[in-house]
Design a protein around this motif. Sequence first.
Motif, PDB file in Angstrom:
ATOM      1  N   SER A  17       0.806  -1.215   0.000  1.00 34.01           N
ATOM      2  CA  SER A  17       0.000   0.000   0.000  1.00 34.01           C
ATOM      3  C   SER A  17       0.843   1.271   0.000  1.00 34.01           C
ATOM      4  O   SER A  17       0.295   2.367   0.050  1.00 34.01           O
ATOM      5  N   VAL A  18       2.181   1.096  -0.064  1.00 32.66           N
ATOM      6  CA  VAL A  18       3.098   2.237  -0.044  1.00 32.66           C
ATOM      7  C   VAL A  18       3.976   2.210  -1.282  1.00 32.66           C
ATOM      8  O   VAL A  18       4.499   1.149  -1.667  1.00 32.66           O
ATOM      9  N   GLU A  19       4.131   3.347  -1.928  1.00 33.56           N
ATOM     10  CA  GLU A  19       5.111   3.475  -3.007  1.00 33.56           C
ATOM     11  C   GLU A  19       6.091   4.581  -2.647  1.00 33.56           C
ATOM     12  O   GLU A  19       5.744   5.543  -1.962  1.00 33.56           O
ATOM     13  N   VAL A  20       7.340   4.412  -3.107  1.00 34.61           N
ATOM     14  CA  VAL A  20       8.382   5.399  -2.856  1.00 34.61           C
ATOM     15  C   VAL A  20       8.887   5.921  -4.188  1.00 34.61           C
ATOM     16  O   VAL A  20       9.279   5.129  -5.062  1.00 34.61           O
ATOM     17  N   ILE A  21       8.864   7.237  -4.350  1.00 32.40           N
ATOM     18  CA  ILE A  21       9.373   7.881  -5.557  1.00 32.40           C
ATOM     19  C   ILE A  21      10.549   8.758  -5.159  1.00 32.40           C
ATOM     20  O   ILE A  21      10.404   9.683  -4.356  1.00 32.40           O
ATOM     21  N   ALA A  22      11.715   8.464  -5.695  1.00 22.69           N
ATOM     22  CA  ALA A  22      12.902   9.291  -5.453  1.00 22.69           C
ATOM     23  C   ALA A  22      13.132  10.165  -6.676  1.00 22.69           C
ATOM     24  O   ALA A  22      13.110   9.687  -7.817  1.00 22.69           O
ATOM     25  N   VAL A  23      13.335  11.451  -6.439  1.00 23.58           N
ATOM     26  CA  VAL A  23      13.547  12.409  -7.524  1.00 23.58           C
ATOM     27  C   VAL A  23      15.002  12.868  -7.479  1.00 23.58           C
ATOM     28  O   VAL A  23      15.401  13.614  -6.574  1.00 23.58           O
ATOM     29  N   ASP A  24      15.780  12.407  -8.435  1.00 24.74           N
ATOM     30  CA  ASP A  24      17.185  12.818  -8.547  1.00 24.74           C
ATOM     31  C   ASP A  24      17.219  14.207  -9.188  1.00 24.74           C
ATOM     32  O   ASP A  24      17.018  14.359 -10.387  1.00 24.74           O
ATOM     33  N   ASP A  25      17.489  15.215  -8.356  1.00 27.84           N
ATOM     34  CA  ASP A  25      17.474  16.607  -8.823  1.00 27.84           C
ATOM     35  C   ASP A  25      18.838  16.963  -9.430  1.00 27.84           C
ATOM     36  O   ASP A  25      19.488  17.916  -9.012  1.00 27.84           O
ATOM     37  N   ALA A  26      19.233  16.174 -10.448  1.00 28.45           N
ATOM     38  CA  ALA A  26      20.534  16.367 -11.108  1.00 28.45           C
ATOM     39  C   ALA A  26      21.654  16.453 -10.071  1.00 28.45           C
ATOM     40  O   ALA A  26      22.500  17.354 -10.125  1.00 28.45           O
ATOM     41  N   SER A  27      21.641  15.528  -9.134  1.00 28.44           N
ATOM     42  CA  SER A  27      22.627  15.546  -8.047  1.00 28.44           C
ATOM     43  C   SER A  27      24.037  15.401  -8.604  1.00 28.44           C
ATOM     44  O   SER A  27      24.301  14.537  -9.454  1.00 28.44           O
ATOM     45  N   PRO A  28      24.984  16.239  -8.145  1.00 26.27           N
ATOM     46  CA  PRO A  28      26.338  16.219  -8.711  1.00 26.27           C
ATOM     47  C   PRO A  28      27.208  15.080  -8.203  1.00 26.27           C
ATOM     48  O   PRO A  28      28.300  14.866  -8.723  1.00 26.27           O
ATOM     49  N   ASP A  29      26.737  14.347  -7.197  1.00 21.03           N
ATOM     50  CA  ASP A  29      27.531  13.249  -6.650  1.00 21.03           C
ATOM     51  C   ASP A  29      27.004  11.925  -7.205  1.00 21.03           C
ATOM     52  O   ASP A  29      26.458  11.875  -8.299  1.00 21.03           O
ATOM     53  N   ALA A  30      27.151  10.850  -6.450  1.00 26.48           N
ATOM     54  CA  ALA A  30      26.779   9.517  -6.927  1.00 26.48           C
ATOM     55  C   ALA A  30      25.334   9.153  -6.620  1.00 26.48           C
ATOM     56  O   ALA A  30      24.942   7.992  -6.809  1.00 26.48           O
ATOM     57  N   ASP A  82      11.167  -1.912  -5.642  1.00 24.28           N
ATOM     58  CA  ASP A  82      10.009  -1.180  -5.114  1.00 24.28           C
ATOM     59  C   ASP A  82      10.292   0.303  -4.977  1.00 24.28           C
ATOM     60  O   ASP A  82       9.676   0.986  -4.164  1.00 24.28           O
ATOM     61  N   LEU A  83      11.250   0.810  -5.761  1.00 24.46           N
ATOM     62  CA  LEU A  83      11.566   2.231  -5.775  1.00 24.46           C
ATOM     63  C   LEU A  83      11.440   2.756  -7.195  1.00 24.46           C
ATOM     64  O   LEU A  83      12.035   2.198  -8.121  1.00 24.46           O
ATOM     65  N   ARG A  84      10.655   3.802  -7.373  1.00 23.42           N
ATOM     66  CA  ARG A  84      10.573   4.462  -8.672  1.00 23.42           C
ATOM     67  C   ARG A  84      11.512   5.659  -8.645  1.00 23.42           C
ATOM     68  O   ARG A  84      11.493   6.453  -7.700  1.00 23.42           O
ATOM     69  N   VAL A  85      12.324   5.791  -9.681  1.00 25.51           N
ATOM     70  CA  VAL A  85      13.324   6.852  -9.732  1.00 25.51           C
ATOM     71  C   VAL A  85      13.012   7.782 -10.899  1.00 25.51           C
ATOM     72  O   VAL A  85      12.782   7.345 -12.023  1.00 25.51           O
ATOM     73  N   ILE A  86      13.001   9.090 -10.605  1.00 24.67           N
ATOM     74  CA  ILE A  86      12.854  10.120 -11.630  1.00 24.67           C
ATOM     75  C   ILE A  86      14.163  10.891 -11.689  1.00 24.67           C
ATOM     76  O   ILE A  86      14.619  11.428 -10.672  1.00 24.67           O
ATOM     77  N   HIS A  87      14.794  10.933 -12.850  1.00 27.27           N
ATOM     78  CA  HIS A  87      16.028  11.696 -13.031  1.00 27.27           C
ATOM     79  C   HIS A  87      15.688  13.004 -13.753  1.00 27.27           C
ATOM     80  O   HIS A  87      15.212  12.976 -14.903  1.00 27.27           O
ATOM     81  N   LEU A  88      15.899  14.133 -13.106  1.00 30.90           N
ATOM     82  CA  LEU A  88      15.681  15.414 -13.750  1.00 30.90           C
ATOM     83  C   LEU A  88      16.912  15.801 -14.560  1.00 30.90           C
ATOM     84  O   LEU A  88      18.044  15.556 -14.134  1.00 30.90           O
ATOM     85  N   SER A  89      16.689  16.440 -15.696  1.00 30.94           N
ATOM     86  CA  SER A  89      17.814  16.770 -16.588  1.00 30.94           C
ATOM     87  C   SER A  89      18.665  17.920 -16.059  1.00 30.94           C
ATOM     88  O   SER A  89      19.829  18.055 -16.413  1.00 30.94           O
TER      89      SER A  89
END
Length: 353
Positions: A36-49, A63-70
């Motif tokens: 019943s829980v979803e996790v969305i991580a938003v990579d805000d163009a992070s300069p590290d790893a 079970d992790l959805r990842v969004i990479h911002l340009s």
Amino acid sequence: MDVVLTVVVPVYGVEGYLYQCLESIRAGLTGEENASVEVIAVDDASPDACGTMLDSYAARHGDLRVIHLSGNVGLGPARNAGLAEARGRYVWFVDSDDWLPAGSVRAVLDRLHETKPDVLLVDHLRVHESGRLQTDPSSPLLAGSPDLERLLGVQHTAWNRIMRCDFLAKHDLRFPAGWYEDVPFSNPVLIAAERVDVLNRVCYHYRVGRFGAITATRSDRHFEAFAQWDRFYAWLAGAGADPALRVRVFTLMISHLLVIAGNESRVHPRRRRAFFREIAGLYRRHRPAGYLPPAGTPGLKHRLVAANSYAMYAALRTGYRVAGLRRRSTQRTPVVSPDIPAPPQRVQTASLR
């Protein structure tokens, strides 16, 4: 199974804390609760790893959805990007350098099922770099039945409130760009909500003083707080807020800005006069009719802002700082005889409520 809760985690420059944050969200959940829980991580163009770490974590756990911002957009728009992809009925914004104590998500899910609020407020602890846990000064306001005037005094962050997604859509509540993005979001969230509930339990650990955090960074970007408060007041005008609410909000605003002004980690001493003058300008723009400052030292500071008297404010601030230094310098470590056991140390502890 329907998704009840979407946890949105904006990520930027936190590779040393990221795994702890992600692991804490699903820790201890049963199979049904986990579904019943979803996790969305938003990579805000992070300069590290961080981007690579997120992809690796998603590949291992599934079970992790990842969004990479340009490109880097900042905390507020990164949260909006995650919210736009949310499938849950509720959303919880968790900062990637913080973490959730065990049992938090389960407790939140149970409360959401029970009361079905528009907004659920939760308590938190401040965690210092030394590991010391500290109750937030605003936490006692969570006690008792929900009351808007009182709850507005709770720290106005996104991460201490879980919100129904269709409620946010109905009122078009999104984060603006810039620093202090919580001001024109978290306050309207409480004011617009028809059903506010409180889970008076520590469900969040907020990391204090981390190197690179906004609240520990000297920068002129702290001046962006004024535009954010102006945005909130524009929203407040459209909402037709009653006079008593305007007085409460005004007092909180001036107190918040004075905290920023007096913080050595945020405003450079050479810029403090200019920051104070901006507070005075905001005071003139938004002062409610018949407003009376609070009592005591806070009220004195408010009066100095009203008079735009930086010289008196600076003298008052210096006086309090000198007095504090003198108190600390007169403290002495007690001398203990080797034949007499030392008195036990008092250790500050914190427990879930």
